[in-house]
Design an enzyme around this catalytic site. Structure first.
Site, PDB file in Angstrom:
ATOM      1  N   MET A   1      -6.906 -42.002 -25.246  1.00  0.00           N
ATOM      2  CA  MET A   1      -7.809 -41.471 -24.443  1.00  0.00           C
ATOM      3  C   MET A   1      -7.398 -42.282 -22.986  1.00  0.00           C
ATOM      4  SD  MET A   1     -11.900 -40.779 -23.955  1.00  0.00           S
ATOM      5  CE  MET A   1     -11.849 -39.593 -25.436  1.00  0.00           C
TER       6      MET A   1
ATOM      7  N   ARG B   1      -4.614  -8.683 -11.563  1.00  0.00           N
ATOM      8  CA  ARG B   1      -5.502  -9.921 -11.828  1.00  0.00           C
ATOM      9  C   ARG B   1      -6.856  -9.561 -10.831  1.00  0.00           C
ATOM     10  NH1 ARG B   1      -3.144 -15.830 -10.355  1.00  0.00           N
ATOM     11  NH2 ARG B   1      -3.395 -14.994  -8.359  1.00  0.00           N
TER      12      ARG B   1
ATOM     13  N   LYS C   1      -5.871 -25.426  -2.501  1.00  0.00           N
ATOM     14  CA  LYS C   1      -6.945 -25.136  -3.774  1.00  0.00           C
ATOM     15  C   LYS C   1      -6.937 -26.161  -4.830  1.00  0.00           C
ATOM     16  CE  LYS C   1      -3.719 -22.123  -6.173  1.00  0.00           C
ATOM     17  NZ  LYS C   1      -3.054 -20.689  -6.358  1.00  0.00           N
TER      18      LYS C   1
ATOM     19  N   TYR D   1      -2.580 -44.600 -33.051  1.00  0.00           N
ATOM     20  CA  TYR D   1      -3.462 -43.641 -34.030  1.00  0.00           C
ATOM     21  C   TYR D   1      -2.476 -43.023 -34.976  1.00  0.00           C
ATOM     22  CZ  TYR D   1      -7.766 -43.704 -31.534  1.00  0.00           C
ATOM     23  OH  TYR D   1      -8.803 -44.129 -30.880  1.00  0.00           O
TER      24      TYR D   1
END
Ligand SMILES: *Cc1c(COP(=O)(O)O)cnc(C)c1O
Length: 394
Positions: free
Chosen positions: A335, A138, A37, A287
């Site tokens: 980023m 769940r 998955k 930053y």
């Protein structure tokens, strides 16, 4: 065209060897469904699903029907179990592409039954794995509703109860009380199935932790009473990591010890040094200048940032490997870029390979190291590696 140097290397041979080793741990009690998955835990479904099949996996486990269709295109012969269940309107795709879905809601049975009938499916031809909620709250039918669910599998229905499933959610705990309670509930459910006159081929229980805790035999004993076969569903271990067990475990299960010695990581995550600069004492990095050079320093810029999945919380508190040595991340992670301190590592040049996760020389950074530094688990570290980071077969 050469690409921005931020990539993941996938060693499918290791995955195959892991699968074969795990199957020896499970044998003769259980067959393994390979969990692929979430893009094979970020390792690439395209590379890993066929590798699992080559290693002998007859079953693959995916989250959704969408993932099931992708797996079907790669592995035409495999059984594919949709463990997250289907969503409304997906029943036709399940039937058309030969997926097998976990069900627990009445509407799921309704939709699958009507789609199968419309397709002219014969009686008992559409296999279903019925999930039981044994305490995780769940997904799954609660044990006191099981009879109503079983009543749907009448002989003329196209639905076939092929599996009865639950998720052992605390198999890594030293106090085995939760697992014991779950298995006791399942014993009762299996009895109910037999009393109803139904036969389910598979008792589908247990992930990596249950397998490494050596519970296959105990689980299979329950299935044996009803002539059922046992299926376990390992994920993380396939990718080469043994889950960390509760430190209060008095003794380490033998299968866990063996797994620690035998499992091989499948994924390495790498980038390269883009450029280098020397900065004087007092220079700030990144930053908001959260890092200030206390002395003249040599800094290396890397082509990896939080958009690639490098957790921003690692800034100023984690190291990556260059020239076989740990180099601290300094300043905030951007980023698309990050900076490491290479002042004490001689000879670093633009183009040098940097290991974010994996081994370089004698040093290794594992997904556990990443997870510990950010307060999460390796599953999340792997699945957060960005989609734009290409996965390369090695
Ligand atoms: C993800 C998942 C697994 C595999 O879990 P691991 O801990 O990675 O082995 C097994 N079963 C279900 C239902 C899951 O959601």
């Amino acid at each position: 065209m050469p690409m921005r140097p931020c990539w993941v290397e996938i060693r499918t041979r290791s995955l195959e060897e892991n699968y074969r080793f795990l199957q020896t741990l499970a044998a003769p009690h259980a067959e393994l469904l390979a969990i692929v998955k979430a893009n094979a835990y970020g390792h690439s479904l395209e590379l890993c699903a066929p590798a699992a099949v080559r290693a002998g996996a007859k079953w693959l486990g995916v989250t959704s029907v969408e993932e099931g269709l992708a797996a079907r295109a790669l592995c035409p012969e495999a059984r594919i179990l949709v463990i997250g269940g289907m969503f409304p309107g997906q029943g036709a795709a399940v039937v058309e592409h030969g997926l097998t879905t976990v069900v627990w809601e009445r509407w799921q049975l309704d939709e699958l039954e009507s789609v199968a009938r419309a397709a002219g499916a014969p009686a008992a031809s559409l296999p279903i794995h019925l999930e039981i909620d044994t305490g995780m709250s769940r997904q799954g039918v609660s044990p006191d509703q099981v009879s109503a669910a079983l009543a749907r599998f009448v002989p003329e229905s196209p639905l076939k109860l092929e599996g009865v499933m639950t998720h052992l959610f605390a198999a890594d705990e030293a106090d085995g009380a939760v697992t014991e309670s779950q298995l006791a509930q399942m014993a009762e459910v299996l009895r109910r199935v037999e009393d109803t006159g139904l036969y389910a081929e598979w008792f589908n229980v247990g992930s990596s932790s249950a397998l490494l805790a050596g519970q296959a035999g105990e689980i299979a004993a329950l299935a044996d009473r009803h002539g059922m076969k046992t299926m376990m569903r390992p994920g993380l271990v396939l990718y080469g990591l043994a889950p960390q067990f509760d430190p209060d475990f008095e003794w380490e299960p033998a299968s866990l010890t063996a797994a620690r010695a035998r499992l091989q990581p499948v994924l390495s995550w790498k980038t390269r040094v883009t450029s280098l600069r020397s900065v004087p004492a007092g220079a700030v990095v990144g930053y908001n200048g959260t890092f200030v050079a206390s002395e003249p320093m040599r800094l290396a810029l890397l082509a990896v940032g939080y958009a690639d999945g490098l957790d921003r919380r690692l800034g100023n508190r984690f190291s990556l490997l260059v020239r076989g040595t740990r180099a601290p991340l300094v300043g905030r992670i951007s980023m698309d870029q990050a900076v490491i301190d290479v002042t004490d590592i001689p000879g670093v040049e633009a183009g040098d390979e940097v290991v974010i996760l994996g081994t370089q020389g004698t040093e290794t950074i594992s997904a556990f190291d990443h997870a510990e530094a950010t307060g999460t688990i390796p599953w999340e570290v792997f699945t957060r590696i960005g989609q734009r980071v290409r996965r390369v077969l090695v």
